[in-house]
Design a protein around this motif. Sequence first.
Motif, PDB file in Angstrom:
ATOM      1  N   ASP A   9     -22.841   5.364  21.564  1.00 17.75           N
ATOM      2  CA  ASP A   9     -22.579   5.633  22.976  1.00 17.75           C
ATOM      3  C   ASP A   9     -23.702   6.472  23.566  1.00 17.75           C
ATOM      4  O   ASP A   9     -24.609   6.914  22.849  1.00 17.75           O
ATOM      5  N   SER A  10     -23.652   6.683  24.864  1.00 23.59           N
ATOM      6  CA  SER A  10     -24.772   7.334  25.552  1.00 23.59           C
ATOM      7  C   SER A  10     -24.895   8.815  25.210  1.00 23.59           C
ATOM      8  O   SER A  10     -25.889   9.450  25.555  1.00 23.59           O
ATOM      9  N   ASN A  11     -23.918   9.364  24.493  1.00 29.64           N
ATOM     10  CA  ASN A  11     -24.058  10.743  24.009  1.00 29.64           C
ATOM     11  C   ASN A  11     -25.188  10.865  22.996  1.00 29.64           C
ATOM     12  O   ASN A  11     -25.652  11.965  22.700  1.00 29.64           O
ATOM     13  N   SER A  12     -25.628   9.747  22.454  1.00 25.30           N
ATOM     14  CA  SER A  12     -26.744   9.738  21.500  1.00 25.30           C
ATOM     15  C   SER A  12     -28.074  10.049  22.183  1.00 25.30           C
ATOM     16  O   SER A  12     -29.064  10.326  21.505  1.00 25.30           O
ATOM     17  N   GLY A  13     -28.099   9.967  23.516  1.00 21.88           N
ATOM     18  CA  GLY A  13     -29.354  10.165  24.239  1.00 21.88           C
ATOM     19  C   GLY A  13     -30.181   8.903  24.334  1.00 21.88           C
ATOM     20  O   GLY A  13     -31.228   8.885  24.974  1.00 21.88           O
ATOM     21  N   ILE A  14     -29.716   7.830  23.702  1.00 25.00           N
ATOM     22  CA  ILE A  14     -30.423   6.550  23.776  1.00 25.00           C
ATOM     23  C   ILE A  14     -30.092   5.891  25.110  1.00 25.00           C
ATOM     24  O   ILE A  14     -28.923   5.620  25.399  1.00 25.00           O
ATOM     25  N   LYS A  20     -32.514  -1.518  24.153  1.00 27.14           N
ATOM     26  CA  LYS A  20     -33.055  -2.873  24.039  1.00 27.14           C
ATOM     27  C   LYS A  20     -34.268  -2.899  23.124  1.00 27.14           C
ATOM     28  O   LYS A  20     -34.440  -3.808  22.308  1.00 27.14           O
ATOM     29  N   GLU A  21     -35.115  -1.881  23.235  1.00 20.22           N
ATOM     30  CA  GLU A  21     -36.306  -1.798  22.381  1.00 20.22           C
ATOM     31  C   GLU A  21     -35.929  -1.596  20.915  1.00 20.22           C
ATOM     32  O   GLU A  21     -36.575  -2.129  20.015  1.00 20.22           O
ATOM     33  N   LEU A  22     -34.869  -0.798  20.677  1.00 22.89           N
ATOM     34  CA  LEU A  22     -34.451  -0.475  19.314  1.00 22.89           C
ATOM     35  C   LEU A  22     -33.564  -1.549  18.688  1.00 22.89           C
ATOM     36  O   LEU A  22     -33.331  -1.535  17.475  1.00 22.89           O
ATOM     37  N   GLY A  23     -33.013  -2.432  19.515  1.00 22.53           N
ATOM     38  CA  GLY A  23     -32.081  -3.424  18.995  1.00 22.53           C
ATOM     39  C   GLY A  23     -30.711  -2.843  18.735  1.00 22.53           C
ATOM     40  O   GLY A  23     -29.963  -3.303  17.875  1.00 22.53           O
ATOM     41  N   ILE A  24     -30.361  -1.799  19.499  1.00 24.49           N
ATOM     42  CA  ILE A  24     -29.082  -1.095  19.375  1.00 24.49           C
ATOM     43  C   ILE A  24     -28.323  -1.254  20.696  1.00 24.49           C
ATOM     44  O   ILE A  24     -28.935  -1.360  21.759  1.00 24.49           O
ATOM     45  N   TYR A  25     -27.007  -1.254  20.636  1.00 25.77           N
ATOM     46  CA  TYR A  25     -26.187  -1.373  21.849  1.00 25.77           C
ATOM     47  C   TYR A  25     -25.562  -0.015  22.172  1.00 25.77           C
ATOM     48  O   TYR A  25     -25.096   0.683  21.259  1.00 25.77           O
ATOM     49  N   VAL A  26     -25.570   0.354  23.457  1.00 27.94           N
ATOM     50  CA  VAL A  26     -25.115   1.681  23.873  1.00 27.94           C
ATOM     51  C   VAL A  26     -23.980   1.572  24.895  1.00 27.94           C
ATOM     52  O   VAL A  26     -24.143   0.945  25.954  1.00 27.94           O
ATOM     53  N   ASN A 116     -19.136  10.259  11.896  1.00 31.26           N
ATOM     54  CA  ASN A 116     -20.013  11.101  11.074  1.00 31.26           C
ATOM     55  C   ASN A 116     -20.383  12.392  11.804  1.00 31.26           C
ATOM     56  O   ASN A 116     -21.313  13.085  11.449  1.00 31.26           O
ATOM     57  N   GLN A 117     -19.582  12.694  12.841  1.00 29.65           N
ATOM     58  CA  GLN A 117     -19.574  14.013  13.477  1.00 29.65           C
ATOM     59  C   GLN A 117     -20.953  14.445  13.968  1.00 29.65           C
ATOM     60  O   GLN A 117     -21.381  15.574  13.737  1.00 29.65           O
ATOM     61  N   ARG A 118     -21.598  13.533  14.657  1.00 31.56           N
ATOM     62  CA  ARG A 118     -22.912  13.810  15.234  1.00 31.56           C
ATOM     63  C   ARG A 118     -22.826  13.751  16.762  1.00 31.56           C
ATOM     64  O   ARG A 118     -21.893  13.181  17.333  1.00 31.56           O
ATOM     65  N   ILE A 119     -23.847  14.292  17.407  1.00 30.48           N
ATOM     66  CA  ILE A 119     -23.953  14.273  18.867  1.00 30.48           C
ATOM     67  C   ILE A 119     -25.429  14.397  19.223  1.00 30.48           C
ATOM     68  O   ILE A 119     -26.221  14.930  18.438  1.00 30.48           O
ATOM     69  N   SER A 120     -25.799  13.868  20.368  1.00 33.24           N
ATOM     70  CA  SER A 120     -27.151  14.005  20.898  1.00 33.24           C
ATOM     71  C   SER A 120     -28.193  13.462  19.906  1.00 33.24           C
ATOM     72  O   SER A 120     -28.035  12.365  19.383  1.00 33.24           O
ATOM     73  N   GLY A 258     -47.247  19.750  11.220  1.00 36.52           N
ATOM     74  CA  GLY A 258     -47.296  18.502  10.467  1.00 36.52           C
ATOM     75  C   GLY A 258     -46.058  17.644  10.602  1.00 36.52           C
ATOM     76  O   GLY A 258     -46.011  16.520  10.086  1.00 36.52           O
ATOM     77  N   HIS A 259     -45.026  18.152  11.305  1.00 35.77           N
ATOM     78  CA  HIS A 259     -43.792  17.386  11.476  1.00 35.77           C
ATOM     79  C   HIS A 259     -43.682  16.906  12.916  1.00 35.77           C
ATOM     80  O   HIS A 259     -43.836  17.676  13.855  1.00 35.77           O
ATOM     81  N   GLU A 260     -43.415  15.631  13.071  1.00 40.09           N
ATOM     82  CA  GLU A 260     -43.174  15.087  14.405  1.00 40.09           C
ATOM     83  C   GLU A 260     -41.863  15.644  14.947  1.00 40.09           C
ATOM     84  O   GLU A 260     -40.853  15.682  14.233  1.00 40.09           O
ATOM     85  N   VAL A 261     -41.871  16.089  16.194  1.00 37.45           N
ATOM     86  CA  VAL A 261     -40.671  16.661  16.812  1.00 37.45           C
ATOM     87  C   VAL A 261     -40.211  15.737  17.936  1.00 37.45           C
ATOM     88  O   VAL A 261     -40.928  15.528  18.914  1.00 37.45           O
ATOM     89  N   HIS A 262     -39.019  15.177  17.782  1.00 36.87           N
ATOM     90  CA  HIS A 262     -38.467  14.304  18.818  1.00 36.87           C
ATOM     91  C   HIS A 262     -37.696  15.142  19.837  1.00 36.87           C
ATOM     92  O   HIS A 262     -36.974  16.072  19.468  1.00 36.87           O
ATOM     93  N   MET A 263     -37.836  14.806  21.127  1.00 41.67           N
ATOM     94  CA  MET A 263     -37.149  15.562  22.181  1.00 41.67           C
ATOM     95  C   MET A 263     -36.401  14.612  23.114  1.00 41.67           C
ATOM     96  O   MET A 263     -36.936  13.592  23.525  1.00 41.67           O
ATOM     97  N   ASP A 264     -35.153  14.966  23.438  1.00 46.39           N
ATOM     98  CA  ASP A 264     -34.335  14.208  24.386  1.00 46.39           C
ATOM     99  C   ASP A 264     -33.554  15.170  25.275  1.00 46.39           C
ATOM    100  O   ASP A 264     -33.272  16.307  24.862  1.00 46.39           O
ATOM    101  N   PRO A 265     -33.173  14.740  26.475  1.00 43.74           N
ATOM    102  CA  PRO A 265     -32.198  15.519  27.246  1.00 43.74           C
ATOM    103  C   PRO A 265     -30.891  15.620  26.452  1.00 43.74           C
ATOM    104  O   PRO A 265     -30.525  14.680  25.741  1.00 43.74           O
ATOM    105  N   LEU A 266     -30.218  16.741  26.554  1.00 43.03           N
ATOM    106  CA  LEU A 266     -28.948  16.935  25.861  1.00 43.03           C
ATOM    107  C   LEU A 266     -27.882  16.010  26.448  1.00 43.03           C
ATOM    108  O   LEU A 266     -27.889  15.711  27.645  1.00 43.03           O
ATOM    109  N   SER A 267     -26.996  15.542  25.610  1.00 46.55           N
ATOM    110  CA  SER A 267     -25.894  14.691  26.058  1.00 46.55           C
ATOM    111  C   SER A 267     -25.195  15.288  27.280  1.00 46.55           C
ATOM    112  O   SER A 267     -24.873  16.478  27.307  1.00 46.55           O
ATOM    113  N   LEU A 268     -24.934  14.450  28.279  1.00 47.95           N
ATOM    114  CA  LEU A 268     -24.248  14.937  29.488  1.00 47.95           C
ATOM    115  C   LEU A 268     -22.827  15.385  29.186  1.00 47.95           C
ATOM    116  O   LEU A 268     -22.290  16.256  29.877  1.00 47.95           O
TER     117      LEU A 268
END
Length: 289
Positions: A9-14, A20-26, A116-120, A258-268
Amino acid sequence: MAKVAIVTDSNSGITQSQAKELGIYVVPMPFMINNEEFFEDINLTQEQFYEKLTGNAEVSTSQPTPDSLMTLWDELLKEYDEIVYIPMSSGLSGSCQSAFMLAGEEYEGKVFVVDNQRISVTQRQSAIDAKAMADAGFSAEEISKKLFDTKFESSIYIMLDTLYYLKKGGRITPAAAALGTLLRLKPVLQIQGEKLDAFAKARTTSQGKNIMLTAVKNDIENRFGGMEAGDFWIEIAYSHDTEAANEWKKEVEAAFPGHEVHMDPLSLSVSCHIGPGALALAVTRKLHF
């Protein structure tokens, strides 16, 4: 080999375009704003949401209707054999339990709901991991089990800029909010497992950032095999203040060279309760399969 669709769902930030680019449905999360229904990333943008939230509109979260989920699942099952659905944590919304009931009654053996109790950003990583497993030939049941078995292998720490929205939502008392505001406290909350819990109190933004960095480094050393193993993802999230978020990203990158850091807006759905100006830091153990 079964063809498996990955849905979150859109709480994932996707966003819908990223999906569409990832081949995932939201599935877009619904919101009620002054008694009018909106859907995240469909007819409600981040900017529109914060404009309404800070303009004292009555904003509340909702969950996808059974009909909307069934319509999507039915459409996907014309093309796919099985579906893995990864909603936001059951500790933060009733949408997960509703999906469990619906899948069990109408789609047994076809739709596998994963709590699996994840968010954002951590929920986003679960969806990406699930897609990789589906592409590698894993069944929906196998993917669901792997995500469930590793559900505690992530943490999110969130520093709030204001206590106003926690008070407004009844999550802290007006007296506690007033005292925290008077002392200019910056609460640091944690999501690890089911719920959003208090973790620490900071007097300054700088102190709050240090608390989050220390907490994540502690998780890496004690839970994920240490920095040398590199067996983790570092992610950050924020609510509304992009300039502060970009500065925070630079600080996190410096702390984890040395670590890539991914950034997204927090889930609404989370931002609704904590307001603008929040900064978050997350760590997720890399999933091996």
